[in-house]
Design a protein around this motif. Structure first.
Motif, PDB file in Angstrom:
ATOM      1  N   ALA A 164     -30.912 -12.212 -16.312  1.00 37.04           N
ATOM      2  CA  ALA A 164     -32.285 -12.125 -15.803  1.00 37.04           C
ATOM      3  C   ALA A 164     -33.283 -12.065 -16.948  1.00 37.04           C
ATOM      4  O   ALA A 164     -34.345 -12.712 -16.902  1.00 37.04           O
ATOM      5  N   HIS A 188     -36.168 -14.040  -7.976  1.00 35.40           N
ATOM      6  CA  HIS A 188     -35.460 -12.769  -8.177  1.00 35.40           C
ATOM      7  C   HIS A 188     -35.712 -11.773  -7.043  1.00 35.40           C
ATOM      8  O   HIS A 188     -35.328 -10.602  -7.155  1.00 35.40           O
ATOM      9  N   GLN A 191     -32.557 -10.004  -5.557  1.00 31.51           N
ATOM     10  CA  GLN A 191     -31.994  -9.083  -6.544  1.00 31.51           C
ATOM     11  C   GLN A 191     -32.797  -7.790  -6.581  1.00 31.51           C
ATOM     12  O   GLN A 191     -32.230  -6.690  -6.574  1.00 31.51           O
ATOM     13  N   GLU A 299     -31.787 -16.158  -7.182  1.00 28.19           N
ATOM     14  CA  GLU A 299     -30.793 -15.829  -8.200  1.00 28.19           C
ATOM     15  C   GLU A 299     -29.699 -14.911  -7.646  1.00 28.19           C
ATOM     16  O   GLU A 299     -28.590 -14.881  -8.176  1.00 28.19           O
ATOM     17  N   PRO A 303     -26.203 -14.824  -9.697  1.00 28.20           N
ATOM     18  CA  PRO A 303     -26.995 -14.274 -10.808  1.00 28.20           C
ATOM     19  C   PRO A 303     -26.372 -14.492 -12.180  1.00 28.20           C
ATOM     20  O   PRO A 303     -27.017 -14.238 -13.203  1.00 28.20           O
TER      21      PRO A 303
END
Length: 314
Positions: A164, A188, A191, A299, A303
């Protein structure tokens, strides 16, 4: 995919740089992570001129200061170490992560013994001189000790943060734009929702209201909260909540039996009966049958490279 630049304690690569002339080779670092990480090895003690082999050193309390002293003597290497640290740190600003050697008076991230002038341990909450300077200089940088990477949750969290942060640094290198910040936050979202829903909402408000401040100011505030949020442990319940949320984007392609099967595996994951990879694999298969732009950009779906197998053990 180009490899991600990551710093590492040299001894973890199998190099004989330890005080006893040996190493602490990490096969996980060299055999698994090296496929994706471009390592920048550093041994602070060697780089500071202490040589290898060399007398063992320890942290000693000296008033309010902590100094680096030979364990069986009085030789003080603090100034040499600090001089090297000062020259080395500016060259690490392109790193996306750092893997440190545990228990080291230079590289240890936490729980390092600190001694009195008699050499007796007085507490165990010290930090290696280089590790402390590194984390102070680069507070956003994902940093972890090699030994803690044996814990499946800590390992997964560290690697997720590295990927990230690499995404962020790539965007930063191109120059921040408001549209770029929106795109980063969008991909994102799931996440962040998994790591901490209140922080996810706060970051969303920051992006929604970003025109009220200069883009660089917004970016600085955003990444500080983003990286602190990503450090938080994801509970099984939080993962389950995100996966249920994802199912909502797949409702047109899921039959009643598909929904029941995926829901059962999500529930089984919550009961610790299966690892995360099981319900996620079902969701990815459903997504392949009904590709959608929004999920494509998430993501959370992948990820990090699936070959790492990190979701097989959490």
């Amino acid at each position: 995919m180009s490899k991600i630049p990551v710093g590492i304690s040299t001894c973890l690569l199998g190099k004989n740089v330890r005080h006893d002339g040996g190493h602490k080779h990490s096969r996980f670092c060299t055999g698994v992570l090296a496929r994706y990480f471009d390592y920048r090895p550093l041994c602070p003690e060697l780089e500071a001129g202490l040589g290898a082999p060399r007398p063992a050193i320890q942290l000693r309390q000296d008033g309010d200061a902590v100094r680096l002293i030979e364990s069986k003597g009085t030789e003080d290497h603090t100034d040499a170490m600090q001089d090297w640290i000062g020259s080395a740190l500016p060259g690490l600003d392109d790193l996306r992560g750092y893997i440190l050697m545990a228990k080291s008076p230079s590289c240890g991230m936490e729980r390092i013994k600190v001694h009195n002038d008699k050499g007796r341990t007085i507490h165990r909450d010290g930090r290696g001189l280089f590790a402390e300077a590194l984390m102070d200089a680069y507070p956003l940088l994902p940093v972890e000790e090699e030994g803690r990477l044996h814990d499946s949750h800590l390992r997964e969290n560290f690697i997720e943060r590295v990927f990230a942060y690499d995404d962020w640094k790539r965007m930063e290198s191109e120059g921040f734009t408001r549209a770029g910040l929106v795109a980063f936050h969008t991909r994102h979202k799931f996440q962040l929702m998994a790591h901490c829903e209140p922080s996810y909402r706060e970051l969303g408000r920051l992006i929604a209201n970003q025109k009220q401040e200069p883009v660089d100011v917004v970016a600085g505030r955003y990444i500080e909260l983003f990286m602190s949020t990503m450090k938080k442990h994801i509970s099984r319940g939080a993962h389950a909540n995100v996966m249920q949320h994802m199912m909502g984007f797949l409702r047109e392609t899921l039959s009643a039996s598909d929904r029941a099967e995926i829901s059962e595996q999500i529930n089984a994951y919550q009961r610790s009966e299966v690892p995360l990879i099981v319900p996620m694999s079902l969701l990815r298969m459903a997504h392949r049958r009904q590709p959608g732009e929004y999920l494509d950009r998430q993501e959370y779906m992948a990820p990090y490279p699936e070959e790492l197998g990190l979701r097989n053990t959490i």
